[in-house]
Design a protein around this motif. Sequence first.
Motif: not given
Length: 458
Positions: A263, A266, A269, A277, A292, A295-296
Amino acid sequence: MDGSTGTAPLWWDGRSPSPATTSEADLPLRADVVVVGGGFTGLWTAYYLLRADPSLEVLVLESEHVGFGASGRNGGWVSALWPVGADTVAARHGREATLSLLAALRDTVDEVGRVDADEQLGGGFVKGGTVALARTEAQAARARAAAEHGAAWGDGTTWLGPQEARERLHSPGVLGATFNPHCARVQPRDLVDGLGAAVRRLGARVAEGVRVARAGDGVVVLADGRRLSARAVVLATEGWTPHLPGHERALVPVYSLMVATEPLPAATWERIGLAQREVFTDHGHLVIYGQRTVDDRIAFGGRGAPYHLGSGIRPEFDHEEAVFASLRRTLTDLLPVLRGVRFTHAWGGPLGIPRDWNPTVLWDPVTRTGRAGGYVGDGVAATNLAGRTLADLVLGRTSALTALPWVGHRSPSWEPEPLRWLGVNAGLQAARLADAEETRTGRASRIAPMLSRLTGGH
């Protein structure tokens, strides 16, 4: 960095890897409809049959567990993509039939989302579209051509310049991208498990751990010799289809492999993008695909694993360390921010490819036997369309779905061995060489026209 990786699909985390089993005593001797295969095709068929007629006795037989095959291992793209180009479909069936097929595929993406919400399947459906990067001049030329072709067919594909492309996916050095809004991301195992539960709620019997030796003409013969009778039989076995008598050369099982990162926080990302997404790929010849996750993480896959002689399928074929290493390198080259990130999972599985790359829905009203498959990796949405279509055919209903051009299409048989082993693996190697040539020269590969002929004109 590679780190230690799990051998089961990321999507299976938290679930028992052992197949479920059903006692013979639990199986009925007959049913109105027996569906062979507990993946998306079989479960969607059962779902729409029971939605149309709740009184039907529907029995789904699965040799392992629901979602064991491609349905529970794939990249999680619910897309309107089709493995055969629109021009090729139109040459066979005409422009209007092709437009109907493309519209049905777009509608199917939304239908999957509707059922996911209405039935609370928990599939993680988010419709963010597809971004396909152009990373070389040759890829950029193909991307622009794809956008022009999409405009001609109204499929929603648009060209993004370099800045617009990086706003969606922050990959350095990209020359542009195409974007198509008709695609959603899902967690495929959650979706197929949720669908299996919905089918059971509607009254179907879903029997896991039951192996079928042959099926058709109103009879299903189990591996132990037991015979079940049915008013209709549906074969929904995709990559395992060549292992059924009479279907040995209908499809070839080609392996697609995937890796997944840990994971990501942020802050990472923010540097990657995919804020809506979006799923992602590029315009190379060797297929890659990513998403993506819920759960990232990034789950990323591609072709490149060999086809095995005699349409072989074995658990050890799910793992090709050289391909996993190549996927990790490709992803970190695409997104350098991932250098040093731990990869936690690596897995694979077979998908079904027909000789002309054309998926099909078949129904024989005399033997009352149906089959659908050959999705070439674009099946998460197409299986829903197939399930709705098979339901209409089994019930004897004429509809817009039963008139679509893939209904009744019969692909040529694959060549006998060892010719198909040589041909399929030569095609995989040609795709690698074509990409390498384009990276080196900046021009369209001279091998590309041959690949186009091999892959149905796509």
